[in-house]
Design a protein around this motif. Sequence first.
Motif, mmCIF file in Angstrom:
data_model
loop_
_atom_site.group_PDB
_atom_site.id
_atom_site.type_symbol
_atom_site.label_atom_id
_atom_site.label_comp_id
_atom_site.label_asym_id
_atom_site.label_seq_id
_atom_site.Cartn_x
_atom_site.Cartn_y
_atom_site.Cartn_z
ATOM 1 N N LEU A 190 0.816 -1.156 -0.118
ATOM 2 C CA LEU A 190 0.076 0.042 -0.068
ATOM 3 C C LEU A 190 1.053 1.302 0.028
ATOM 4 O O LEU A 190 0.573 2.319 -0.565
ATOM 5 C CB LEU A 190 -0.811 0.030 1.315
ATOM 6 C CG LEU A 190 -2.115 -1.074 1.014
ATOM 7 C CD1 LEU A 190 -2.942 -0.936 2.463
ATOM 8 C CD2 LEU A 190 -3.281 -0.536 0.199
ATOM 9 N N LEU A 191 1.873 1.301 0.660
ATOM 10 C CA LEU A 191 2.730 2.431 0.630
ATOM 11 C C LEU A 191 3.463 2.440 -0.492
ATOM 12 O O LEU A 191 3.781 3.595 -0.863
ATOM 13 C CB LEU A 191 3.902 2.205 1.670
ATOM 14 C CG LEU A 191 3.363 2.257 3.343
ATOM 15 C CD1 LEU A 191 4.517 1.819 4.283
ATOM 16 C CD2 LEU A 191 2.697 3.809 3.621
ATOM 17 N N VAL A 248 2.462 1.722 -3.439
ATOM 18 C CA VAL A 248 1.574 2.060 -4.864
ATOM 19 C C VAL A 248 1.708 3.358 -5.456
ATOM 20 O O VAL A 248 1.902 3.369 -6.806
ATOM 21 C CB VAL A 248 0.096 1.784 -4.351
ATOM 22 C CG1 VAL A 248 -0.868 2.283 -5.435
ATOM 23 C CG2 VAL A 248 -0.176 0.207 -4.128
ATOM 24 N N PRO A 249 1.733 4.158 -4.732
ATOM 25 C CA PRO A 249 1.820 5.738 -5.443
ATOM 26 C C PRO A 249 3.448 5.779 -6.051
ATOM 27 O O PRO A 249 3.340 6.290 -7.343
ATOM 28 C CB PRO A 249 2.050 6.790 -4.405
ATOM 29 C CG PRO A 249 1.063 5.962 -3.124
ATOM 30 C CD PRO A 249 1.363 4.531 -3.084
ATOM 31 N N CYS A 255 11.308 0.004 -6.338
ATOM 32 C CA CYS A 255 10.616 0.375 -4.940
ATOM 33 C C CYS A 255 11.081 -0.576 -3.849
ATOM 34 O O CYS A 255 11.298 -0.214 -2.709
ATOM 35 C CB CYS A 255 9.015 -0.071 -5.118
ATOM 36 S SG CYS A 255 8.385 1.451 -6.388
ATOM 37 N N ARG A 307 -2.098 -6.145 -8.729
ATOM 38 C CA ARG A 307 -3.133 -5.221 -8.111
ATOM 39 C C ARG A 307 -4.163 -5.146 -8.832
ATOM 40 O O ARG A 307 -5.300 -4.894 -8.499
ATOM 41 C CB ARG A 307 -2.488 -3.979 -7.540
ATOM 42 C CG ARG A 307 -1.862 -2.951 -8.938
ATOM 43 C CD ARG A 307 -1.244 -1.701 -8.161
ATOM 44 N NE ARG A 307 -0.930 -0.697 -9.101
ATOM 45 C CZ ARG A 307 0.191 -0.716 -9.777
ATOM 46 N NH1 ARG A 307 1.057 -1.573 -9.342
ATOM 47 N NH2 ARG A 307 0.593 0.276 -10.517
ATOM 48 N N GLN A 327 -8.366 3.186 -0.568
ATOM 49 C CA GLN A 327 -6.931 3.119 -1.148
ATOM 50 C C GLN A 327 -6.157 4.331 -0.833
ATOM 51 O O GLN A 327 -5.330 4.429 -0.021
ATOM 52 C CB GLN A 327 -6.701 2.331 -2.211
ATOM 53 C CG GLN A 327 -5.258 2.345 -2.733
ATOM 54 C CD GLN A 327 -5.209 1.967 -4.016
ATOM 55 O OE1 GLN A 327 -6.181 1.541 -4.741
ATOM 56 N NE2 GLN A 327 -4.025 1.626 -4.498
ATOM 57 N N LYS A 328 -6.820 5.587 -1.123
ATOM 58 C CA LYS A 328 -6.381 6.780 -0.977
ATOM 59 C C LYS A 328 -6.100 7.087 0.404
ATOM 60 O O LYS A 328 -5.322 7.718 0.895
ATOM 61 C CB LYS A 328 -7.104 7.738 -1.810
ATOM 62 C CG LYS A 328 -7.004 7.699 -3.282
ATOM 63 C CD LYS A 328 -7.859 8.570 -3.944
ATOM 64 C CE LYS A 328 -7.637 8.470 -5.403
ATOM 65 N NZ LYS A 328 -8.633 9.653 -6.407
ATOM 66 N N GLU A 331 -3.495 4.904 2.177
ATOM 67 C CA GLU A 331 -2.269 5.307 1.693
ATOM 68 C C GLU A 331 -1.796 6.473 2.374
ATOM 69 O O GLU A 331 -0.592 6.605 2.709
ATOM 70 C CB GLU A 331 -2.129 5.602 0.330
ATOM 71 C CG GLU A 331 -2.240 4.195 -0.722
ATOM 72 C CD GLU A 331 -2.370 4.335 -2.088
ATOM 73 O OE1 GLU A 331 -2.216 5.584 -2.408
ATOM 74 O OE2 GLU A 331 -2.326 3.418 -2.790
ATOM 75 N N SER A 332 -2.654 7.552 2.341
ATOM 76 C CA SER A 332 -2.290 8.875 2.871
ATOM 77 C C SER A 332 -2.044 8.721 4.539
ATOM 78 O O SER A 332 -1.149 9.396 5.013
ATOM 79 C CB SER A 332 -3.454 9.990 2.665
ATOM 80 O OG SER A 332 -4.459 9.683 3.238
ATOM 81 N N SER A 351 1.508 6.741 5.064
ATOM 82 C CA SER A 351 2.395 7.476 4.658
ATOM 83 C C SER A 351 2.559 8.444 5.528
ATOM 84 O O SER A 351 3.868 9.039 6.063
ATOM 85 C CB SER A 351 2.283 7.789 3.175
ATOM 86 O OG SER A 351 1.061 8.481 2.917
ATOM 87 N N THR A 354 -1.509 14.200 8.495
ATOM 88 C CA THR A 354 -2.429 13.147 8.013
ATOM 89 C C THR A 354 -3.698 13.659 8.115
ATOM 90 O O THR A 354 -4.864 12.989 7.526
ATOM 91 C CB THR A 354 -2.333 12.036 9.189
ATOM 92 O OG1 THR A 354 -2.451 12.946 10.537
ATOM 93 C CG2 THR A 354 -0.836 11.528 9.380
#
Length: 382
Positions: free
Chosen positions: A43-44, A46-47, A66, A168, A195-196, A199-200, A203, A290
Motif C-alpha cells: 500500500l505504501l 503503490v503511489p 521500489c 493489483r 486505498q487513497k 495510503e495517505s 504514509s 495526516t
Amino acid sequence: MEISFPKYFKYTIILLGLVLLIWFLQTFKSILVPICFSGLFALLLVPLCERLEKWRIPRPVAILICIIVVIAFLGGLIWLLSSQLIGFIQELGTLSDKVNEYIQKVQVFLLKNFGIKPTNGREFLTKNIGSLQQTGTTILTGTLSLTTGALSVLTIIPIYIFFMLYYRDHFRRFMFKFITRDKRSTLITTIDNIQKVVESYISGLIIVIVIVALLNITGLMIMGVPYAVFFGIFASILTIIPYIGILIGAALPALYTLVQTGSLVDAIIVIGIFAFVQFLEGNFITPNITGSKVSINPFAAVLALIIGGEIWGAAGMILSIPIIAILKVLFDAYEPLEPFGFLLGDINSNSEKPNVFTTLSDRVKTIFNLKKEKEEQDKVSK
C-alpha cells in the motif's frame, strides 16, 4: 420461509466466531504476519510504483526499484539502531555502579532523618539493575538468532510485495466477480477512496515519525545526551501510542541522563524536550500531514496494541495501529458498520465544530427559500 433465531443464539454465534478468528490468527501466525507486512508495504509503495510507471518504466522494473528503496532504508535504519543499542547495553555495567552510589546516599539520608535501616544495595542491584545487562545481552543475541532463523520470512516478504503490486489490477477484477455490473462503478469509487485514505494515513504516519525523530534527536544532541539517535527514534516510534507513548519514550533517556550526570535539572529538561515535541506533533505536525481522514481515539489504539501483542507478539503490536486504521476506513465506507467506525474514531474528528460563516450562510439560504416558497404560494392562490 425465513427462519428467525433468538438474539442470544445470534450473540453466541458471534462470540464463537470471534474465538475461532483468534484461534485462526494464532495458529497461522507464520503465514499471516508476512502477508500483513507485505500488504502494508505494498500500500505504501503503490503511489511510487504508479509514478514510475507513468515515466514509461515497465511495471516489473518499477516494482523492483521500489523494493530496493525500502530494503536500503530499513537496512540503514537497523544498522544505525543496532550500533547505538550495542553501545548502550555495554554501558549498563558502569551505570549500575553509579546507581549503587545513589542508592547508598539515599539509604544514608533515610537512616539519618527517619531511622530507616539500609538494605543491601548491591544485592538489590544484582537482582534488578545488574540483570538489565544480562537481559539486554539476551535480547540482542536472541534478536540476532531470530533474524538468522527468519531469513526465509524476510525473503518471502519482498516476493509477496512484488506479486501484490504486479497483480493489483487483477485483484481488483477479482472483486468485481462477486457483484453485478450495475454496481461496479460504486465499488470502484469505494475501493479508490479506501486505498487513497489508507495510503495517505500510513504514509503520513511514517512522515510524522520521521519528523518527530529528527526533533527528538536534535533536542537530545543539544543537551549532549549520549545515544541521542537511539533514544530519539525509539521515542518517535512510540508516538503512535497516544499519550502513553510519550511517557515511555521520555522516561528512558530522562533516567539515563539522571544517572549519567546526577543532575535532576538535566533530566527534567530532557522530559521538557519530549513534551514540547509531543505538543508540536499533536497540534501542528499530525493535523497538517495526516489530517482528519483517519483519527483513532487513544482507548482504541491502546486496546489494539494489547490485543495485537497477545495474538502476534511484537509483530502484532507493530501492525495493530495500521490494521485498526484500515478497519475504521472500511467501517466508515460500509453503512451497516458505520457505528463501529464512529466508535473507533476520535472525539474531535467525530464531532466537528460548526463554522460561524457556514451557519450564517445556511440561515440566509433558509430565509431566502422560505420567502420564495411564500411568493409561489401567493401566485397559486391568486
